[in-house]
Design a protein around this motif. Structure first.
Motif, PDB file in Angstrom:
ATOM      1  N   ARG A   7      35.055  37.740  39.955  1.00 24.99           N
ATOM      2  CA  ARG A   7      35.800  38.869  40.512  1.00 24.99           C
ATOM      3  C   ARG A   7      34.866  39.674  41.409  1.00 24.99           C
ATOM      4  O   ARG A   7      34.196  40.589  40.938  1.00 24.99           O
ATOM      5  CB  ARG A   7      36.364  39.735  39.387  1.00 24.99           C
ATOM      6  CG  ARG A   7      37.412  39.022  38.543  1.00 24.99           C
ATOM      7  CD  ARG A   7      37.855  39.900  37.393  1.00 24.99           C
ATOM      8  NE  ARG A   7      38.778  39.186  36.522  1.00 24.99           N
ATOM      9  CZ  ARG A   7      40.102  39.332  36.542  1.00 24.99           C
ATOM     10  NH1 ARG A   7      40.658  40.167  37.383  1.00 24.99           N
ATOM     11  NH2 ARG A   7      40.862  38.658  35.727  1.00 24.99           N
ATOM     12  N   TRP A 124      40.588  31.171  47.540  1.00 26.81           N
ATOM     13  CA  TRP A 124      41.524  32.295  47.441  1.00 26.81           C
ATOM     14  C   TRP A 124      42.703  32.065  48.375  1.00 26.81           C
ATOM     15  O   TRP A 124      42.553  31.476  49.451  1.00 26.81           O
ATOM     16  CB  TRP A 124      40.814  33.603  47.813  1.00 26.81           C
ATOM     17  CG  TRP A 124      39.914  34.120  46.733  1.00 26.81           C
ATOM     18  CD1 TRP A 124      38.839  33.474  46.165  1.00 26.81           C
ATOM     19  CD2 TRP A 124      39.998  35.392  46.091  1.00 26.81           C
ATOM     20  NE1 TRP A 124      38.260  34.266  45.212  1.00 26.81           N
ATOM     21  CE2 TRP A 124      38.946  35.455  45.144  1.00 26.81           C
ATOM     22  CE3 TRP A 124      40.852  36.482  46.220  1.00 26.81           C
ATOM     23  CZ2 TRP A 124      38.734  36.566  44.336  1.00 26.81           C
ATOM     24  CZ3 TRP A 124      40.643  37.601  45.427  1.00 26.81           C
ATOM     25  CH2 TRP A 124      39.597  37.632  44.492  1.00 26.81           C
ATOM     26  N   GLY A 147      41.804  33.717  43.316  1.00 25.03           N
ATOM     27  CA  GLY A 147      42.419  35.022  43.460  1.00 25.03           C
ATOM     28  C   GLY A 147      43.402  35.040  44.608  1.00 25.03           C
ATOM     29  O   GLY A 147      43.583  34.046  45.323  1.00 25.03           O
ATOM     30  N   ALA A 179      49.683  38.260  39.902  1.00 28.19           N
ATOM     31  CA  ALA A 179      48.251  38.064  39.683  1.00 28.19           C
ATOM     32  C   ALA A 179      47.879  38.403  38.242  1.00 28.19           C
ATOM     33  O   ALA A 179      47.122  37.672  37.591  1.00 28.19           O
ATOM     34  CB  ALA A 179      47.453  38.921  40.658  1.00 28.19           C
ATOM     35  N   LEU A 184      44.455  36.732  37.397  1.00 30.73           N
ATOM     36  CA  LEU A 184      43.737  36.545  38.648  1.00 30.73           C
ATOM     37  C   LEU A 184      43.476  37.890  39.314  1.00 30.73           C
ATOM     38  O   LEU A 184      44.327  38.785  39.253  1.00 30.73           O
ATOM     39  CB  LEU A 184      44.554  35.686  39.616  1.00 30.73           C
ATOM     40  CG  LEU A 184      44.724  34.208  39.273  1.00 30.73           C
ATOM     41  CD1 LEU A 184      45.779  33.587  40.185  1.00 30.73           C
ATOM     42  CD2 LEU A 184      43.399  33.467  39.413  1.00 30.73           C
ATOM     43  N   PRO A 185      42.337  38.052  39.978  1.00 27.58           N
ATOM     44  CA  PRO A 185      42.125  39.263  40.764  1.00 27.58           C
ATOM     45  C   PRO A 185      42.958  39.236  42.031  1.00 27.58           C
ATOM     46  O   PRO A 185      43.337  38.168  42.532  1.00 27.58           O
ATOM     47  CB  PRO A 185      40.622  39.203  41.099  1.00 27.58           C
ATOM     48  CG  PRO A 185      40.285  37.754  41.057  1.00 27.58           C
ATOM     49  CD  PRO A 185      41.188  37.135  40.022  1.00 27.58           C
TER      50      PRO A 185
END
Length: 281
Positions: A7, A124, A147, A179, A184-185
């Motif tokens: 993160r 991402w 993410g 998210a 997930l970030p």
């Protein structure tokens, strides 16, 4: 190589791939993630030049932040060429930002092309279309997804709506919810007005309140304010510790803290907040 579930910190800066004179500024802006862009900021005729020029973005020794690249959509020939070029880079990105993701196959394709025994970049997804929002439950199940990032400009253009906070509040809320469900970030889109610090401050505060982990930006002078908004204050940390003390004292039962009723959901939020605050960057 960094973990796919890392993160990174709150400020993400993106800089055009053809502007090598800006690379050092992005690296040393104070952002946690610096991304070189070979998608929207590069004209079709200049894509190959951008692929070549962007290699130097990743060559400085001991960079002060995570270094990434935004490739072209994998539904285009340029996106496929980008993957082939990245596989040949001498120094490769820590993070691959995939635009216009509408299927978990996009994430799987990047992993299949780039993963190697000594290299597993973070991958991402930019969520920037109504179809992407419809497919979020499937996209967030992609095993290699690190993410999500909100692509407000493309999303608003598709909807023909305003870029203001109210018009995009539903999309942001839906993205944060998806998210969180997938652990997930999620990073908010940039504030596109470059010379309005009051707007940037409001946008960053609202993004944090909604549950975003950070915010993108396109100019180095935005980085400090974003970091400031998303960095927990000493007062917030003290309040969280006070909640945990109250939880211990009450045996986890409902109790009163500073004149407010607090119980299990508040205690859990405080534990997660402290754990996130103590996590190494």
């Amino acid at each position: 190589m960094t973990s796919t579930r890392c993160r990174p910190g709150p400020a993400w800066i993106i800089t055009p791939g053809l502007h090598g004179n800006r690379f050092a500024s992005a690296h040393h802006s104070g952002a946690a993630v610096a991304v070189v862009d070979i998608e929207d900021s590069v004209a079709p005729a200049d894509k190959q030049s951008a692929r070549t020029a962007s290699q130097t973005f990743f060559t400085p020794p001991n960079p002060p932040c995570t270094l990434g690249i935004r490739i072209n959509s994998l539904t285009t020939l340029d996106g496929i060429k980008d993957l082939a070029a990245l596989a040949a880079y001498t120094t490769r990105p820590d993070l691959i930002l995939v635009p216009k993701v509408e299927s978990p196959r996009d994430i799987e394709l990047v992993a299949a092309c780039l993963d190697a025994p000594d290299y597993t970049p973070q991958i991402w997804a930019l969520i920037e279309s109504p179809r992407a929002f419809d497919a979020l439950p499937a996209i967030t199940r992609a095993p290699r997804l690190g993410g999500l990032i909100f692509g407000s400009a493309d999303y608003a253009a598709t909807l023909r709506c305003d870029l203001g906070w109210s018009a995009l509040h539903y999309a942001r809320s839906a993205l944060v919810n998806a998210a969180a469900a997938a652990n997930l970030p999620v990073i908010d889109a940039p504030t596109w007005k470059l010379d309005d610090p009051d707007l940037l401050l409001r946008d960053a505060q609202r993004a944090r309140e909604l549950g975003f982990h950070g915010k993108g930006c396109v100019h180095p002078r935005h980085v400090h304010l974003i970091n400031e908004v998303f960095t927990p204050t000493t007062e917030e940390i003290a309040q969280a510790h006070a909640l945990l003390a109250a939880a211990d004292a009450s045996g986890g039962m409902v109790t009163t803290v500073d004149g407010q009723m607090r119980g299990a959901p508040f205690f859990q939020a405080a534990r997660e907040f402290i754990a996130e605050t103590d996590r190494p960057s």
